[in-house]
Write a protein that holds these residues in place. Structure first.
Motif, PDB file in Angstrom:
ATOM      1  N   SER A   1       0.832  -1.198   0.000  1.00 36.98           N
ATOM      2  CA  SER A   1       0.000   0.000   0.000  1.00 36.98           C
ATOM      3  C   SER A   1       0.870   1.253   0.000  1.00 36.98           C
ATOM      4  O   SER A   1       1.942   1.285   0.624  1.00 36.98           O
ATOM      5  CB  SER A   1      -0.913   0.014   1.224  1.00 36.98           C
ATOM      6  N   PRO A   2       0.442   2.321  -0.707  1.00 30.89           N
ATOM      7  CA  PRO A   2       1.224   3.553  -0.788  1.00 30.89           C
ATOM      8  C   PRO A   2       1.573   4.141   0.575  1.00 30.89           C
ATOM      9  O   PRO A   2       2.703   4.591   0.798  1.00 30.89           O
ATOM     10  CB  PRO A   2       0.317   4.491  -1.581  1.00 30.89           C
ATOM     11  N   GLY A   3       0.606   4.124   1.501  1.00 23.97           N
ATOM     12  CA  GLY A   3       0.846   4.691   2.821  1.00 23.97           C
ATOM     13  C   GLY A   3       1.945   3.976   3.582  1.00 23.97           C
ATOM     14  O   GLY A   3       2.780   4.603   4.253  1.00 23.97           O
ATOM     15  N   LYS A   4       1.977   2.661   3.476  1.00 19.56           N
ATOM     16  CA  LYS A   4       3.017   1.892   4.169  1.00 19.56           C
ATOM     17  C   LYS A   4       4.399   2.167   3.573  1.00 19.56           C
ATOM     18  O   LYS A   4       5.397   2.264   4.294  1.00 19.56           O
ATOM     19  CB  LYS A   4       2.702   0.391   4.084  1.00 19.56           C
ATOM     20  N   ILE A   5       4.466   2.321   2.248  1.00 18.42           N
ATOM     21  CA  ILE A   5       5.741   2.614   1.589  1.00 18.42           C
ATOM     22  C   ILE A   5       6.299   3.948   2.083  1.00 18.42           C
ATOM     23  O   ILE A   5       7.462   4.055   2.477  1.00 18.42           O
ATOM     24  CB  ILE A   5       5.565   2.660   0.058  1.00 18.42           C
TER      25      ILE A   5
ATOM     26  N   PHE B   1      -5.898   7.901   7.905  1.00 17.77           N
ATOM     27  CA  PHE B   1      -7.002   7.774   8.864  1.00 17.77           C
ATOM     28  C   PHE B   1      -8.304   8.293   8.251  1.00 17.77           C
ATOM     29  O   PHE B   1      -9.345   7.620   8.273  1.00 17.77           O
ATOM     30  CB  PHE B   1      -6.666   8.534  10.141  1.00 17.77           C
ATOM     31  N   PHE B   2      -8.245   9.495   7.682  1.00 19.12           N
ATOM     32  CA  PHE B   2      -9.444  10.092   7.100  1.00 19.12           C
ATOM     33  C   PHE B   2      -9.870   9.372   5.824  1.00 19.12           C
ATOM     34  O   PHE B   2     -11.062   9.194   5.562  1.00 19.12           O
ATOM     35  CB  PHE B   2      -9.218  11.576   6.806  1.00 19.12           C
ATOM     36  N   LEU B   3      -8.889   8.948   5.033  1.00 17.61           N
ATOM     37  CA  LEU B   3      -9.208   8.270   3.783  1.00 17.61           C
ATOM     38  C   LEU B   3      -9.916   6.947   4.025  1.00 17.61           C
ATOM     39  O   LEU B   3     -10.911   6.614   3.376  1.00 17.61           O
ATOM     40  CB  LEU B   3      -7.936   8.043   2.976  1.00 17.61           C
ATOM     41  N   LYS B   4      -9.429   6.196   5.001  1.00 15.29           N
ATOM     42  CA  LYS B   4     -10.009   4.878   5.283  1.00 15.29           C
ATOM     43  C   LYS B   4     -11.423   4.999   5.856  1.00 15.29           C
ATOM     44  O   LYS B   4     -12.226   4.067   5.742  1.00 15.29           O
ATOM     45  CB  LYS B   4      -9.111   4.097   6.219  1.00 15.29           C
ATOM     46  N   LYS B   5     -11.718   6.139   6.456  1.00 12.31           N
ATOM     47  CA  LYS B   5     -13.078   6.365   6.951  1.00 12.31           C
ATOM     48  C   LYS B   5     -14.064   6.484   5.792  1.00 12.31           C
ATOM     49  O   LYS B   5     -15.233   6.131   5.911  1.00 12.31           O
ATOM     50  CB  LYS B   5     -13.121   7.615   7.818  1.00 12.31           C
ATOM     51  N   LYS B   6     -13.581   6.999   4.646  1.00 17.32           N
ATOM     52  CA  LYS B   6     -14.448   7.175   3.483  1.00 17.32           C
ATOM     53  C   LYS B   6     -14.415   5.980   2.556  1.00 17.32           C
ATOM     54  O   LYS B   6     -15.443   5.581   1.993  1.00 17.32           O
ATOM     55  CB  LYS B   6     -13.999   8.417   2.700  1.00 17.32           C
ATOM     56  N   ASP B   7     -13.210   5.432   2.352  1.00 19.00           N
ATOM     57  CA  ASP B   7     -13.053   4.343   1.401  1.00 19.00           C
ATOM     58  C   ASP B   7     -11.920   3.452   1.881  1.00 19.00           C
ATOM     59  O   ASP B   7     -10.746   3.763   1.697  1.00 19.00           O
ATOM     60  CB  ASP B   7     -12.755   4.919   0.011  1.00 19.00           C
ATOM     61  N   SER B   8     -12.243   2.350   2.478  1.00 15.05           N
ATOM     62  CA  SER B   8     -11.242   1.483   3.096  1.00 15.05           C
ATOM     63  C   SER B   8     -10.264   0.898   2.084  1.00 15.05           C
ATOM     64  O   SER B   8      -9.136   0.523   2.441  1.00 15.05           O
ATOM     65  CB  SER B   8     -11.918   0.326   3.851  1.00 15.05           C
ATOM     66  N   GLY B   9     -10.621   0.853   0.805  1.00 13.13           N
ATOM     67  CA  GLY B   9      -9.738   0.276  -0.198  1.00 13.13           C
ATOM     68  C   GLY B   9      -8.960   1.278  -1.012  1.00 13.13           C
ATOM     69  O   GLY B   9      -8.124   0.915  -1.813  1.00 13.13           O
ATOM     70  N   ALA B  10      -9.222   2.585  -0.787  1.00 18.72           N
ATOM     71  CA  ALA B  10      -8.616   3.610  -1.623  1.00 18.72           C
ATOM     72  C   ALA B  10      -7.118   3.702  -1.455  1.00 18.72           C
ATOM     73  O   ALA B  10      -6.397   3.992  -2.401  1.00 18.72           O
ATOM     74  CB  ALA B  10      -9.257   4.967  -1.333  1.00 18.72           C
ATOM     75  N   ALA B  11      -6.612   3.524  -0.229  1.00 20.92           N
ATOM     76  CA  ALA B  11      -5.177   3.663   0.034  1.00 20.92           C
ATOM     77  C   ALA B  11      -4.424   2.400  -0.314  1.00 20.92           C
ATOM     78  O   ALA B  11      -3.214   2.374  -0.272  1.00 20.92           O
ATOM     79  CB  ALA B  11      -4.933   4.034   1.498  1.00 20.92           C
ATOM     80  N   GLY B  12      -5.127   1.336  -0.651  1.00 21.85           N
ATOM     81  CA  GLY B  12      -4.454   0.086  -0.942  1.00 21.85           C
ATOM     82  C   GLY B  12      -4.066  -0.087  -2.360  1.00 21.85           C
ATOM     83  O   GLY B  12      -3.408  -1.041  -2.719  1.00 21.85           O
TER      84      GLY B  12
END
Length: 414
Positions: free
Chosen positions: A285-289, A403-414
């Motif tokens: 996931s981009p966030g983890k990178i 945090f905010f992104l996953k509240k709206k779309d749990s798969g968007a950051a993946g």
């Protein structure tokens, strides 16, 4: 970004006649900062001696950053009005004008003015290019496209310091501005020949759309957080790229030409890491990178300042330590950009412009801080702490954005 827009973007991609060539050209255009910095930054200490301007010469770098900051606000949204291709061409014309002014100026004030103009033009071209990368799709799709562009964005700077060194040594540092003008002219011709317009919103009603889009950007917490994350990563990188020559050459006695060679090798590491980043973008996931690499940046940056403060710094070994930052940035920059451009649904020229404004605001602040260090002070002792702070703030803002992104779309950051 709506499902309809994503579908439209996919249809555009299928119609591209020179898709691979276009993305290679766009990757080179993402190096607008490098084109205007890597060719000349290696010789800044010599310019400082020539003009008798000392550390204030770093304002030549800050002037370019201020121009990029202004350009993203004033010129950047043009891509949502007249289209991305026309905006890129317009930006190149402004860059050439700025280069002509720089090539005929012999004062620090004239150089700063020239760099300001070049920055405005560079903002227009690079902003539109980022938007094209954002058209690739949502989440990982954009990360993959932008990391491919980053490979070429990293490849071009390999030859920039070397070509700048050859021109500067042969014809004087003023001639480097003419080299910059020539590079921009060639890229402009390539854009006219091979780049396809991908904008779906340019034209009638674009001014109102820009206003709505700007408000939407600022009202989206994950977008704002990712913008800050990307901006801190860029500020960290430009802090090194714009100021390390004073630490290595002026303070440690490294030869200007040797520094230019080191800079070219640093750029080469970005090509390798961008290729690695393209692979990682399909697996992680981009966030983890971004957050993982921020930790490595923090450790190395702190080590650099500690070595200067303890009197242990020596350019013979420190030149290898500097490789860490371009290697890491070859991965983090396109991935962090993808989070901004698509994961939060802001793949427009205006969305990219807001990101660019904040990015160069932070970058100009860091280089201006270093430019104001007294002649008796040590840039090397300060530069690492500024970069470490940027790494920490990038980690924090990325975490907030996720945090905010996953509240709206749990798969968007993946």
């Amino acid at each position: 970004m709506s499902t309809a827009n994503v579908t439209t973007g996919s249809n555009i991609q299928k119609k591209l006649k020179y898709e691979s060539v276009m993305y290679i050209i766009c990757g080179c255009i993402l190096s607008m900062g490098a084109i205007h910095m890597d060719t000349i930054n290696w010789i800044l200490p010599q310019i400082a001696t020539s003009l008798g301007s000392g550390n204030n010469t770093l304002m030549v770098t800050s002037g370019f950053f201020y121009g990029m900051m202004i350009g993203h606000v004033v010129v950047g949204p043009l891509s949502d009005m007249i289209g991305k291709k026309k905006t890129m061409v317009f930006g190149f014309i402004i860059c050439v004008v700025g280069a002509v002014i720089g090539g005929t100026s012999g004062s620090l004030g004239g150089l700063i003015a020239a760099r300001l103009i070049q920055g405005i033009g560079g903002a227009a071209s690079s902003n539109a290019t980022r938007s094209i990368g954002g058209d690739a799709g949502k989440g990982k799709k954009s990360a993959i496209a932008l990391t491919f562009m980053q490979i070429w964005s990293g490849a071009l700077p390999i030859i920039l310091p070397l070509s700048g060194k050859w021109v500067g040594n042969s014809m004087g540092w003023q001639a480097i501005f003419w080299l910059q003008a020539a590079i921009c002219a060639v890229l402009c011709i390539l854009v006219l020949a091979f780049v396809t317009e991908t904008s779906e919103i340019a034209g009638k009603g674009s001014l109102k759309r820009i206003g709505r889009e700007a408000k939407s950007c600022l009202a989206t917490p994950e977008y704002v957080a990712f913008v800050l994350c990307f901006a801190f990563n860029m500020a960290l990188f430009f802090c090194y790229a714009g100021s390390a020559s004073f630490a290595m050459v002026t303070e440690l006695g490294m030869d200007n030409n040797a520094y230019a060679n080191m800079y070219a090798v640093n750029a080469a590491t970005m090509v390798v890491s961008a290729a690695l980043g393209r692979f990682l973008a399909t697996k992680v996931s981009p966030g983890k990178i971004v957050r993982t690499l921020n930790i490595f940046q923090l450790i190395v940056a702190a080590f650099i300042s500690i070595s200067f403060m303890g009197g242990l710094a020596d350019y013979h070994w420190l030149q290898f330590v500097w490789w860490v930052f371009p290697f890491i940035q070859g991965i983090t920059l396109p991935v962090a950009m993808a989070l901004v451009m698509n994961a939060s649904g802001k793949a427009t020229g205006t969305g990219a412009a807001v990101m660019g404004f904040v990015q160069y605001l932070f970058s100009s602040i860091t280089t201006t801080m270093l430019a104001n260090i007294k002649e008796s002070g040590s840039i090397g002792s300060v530069i690492g702490w500024i970069m470490a702070a940027c790494a920490v703030l990038s980690f924090i803002t990325c975490t907030i954005g996720l945090f905010f992104l996953k509240k709206k779309d749990s798969g968007a950051a993946g």
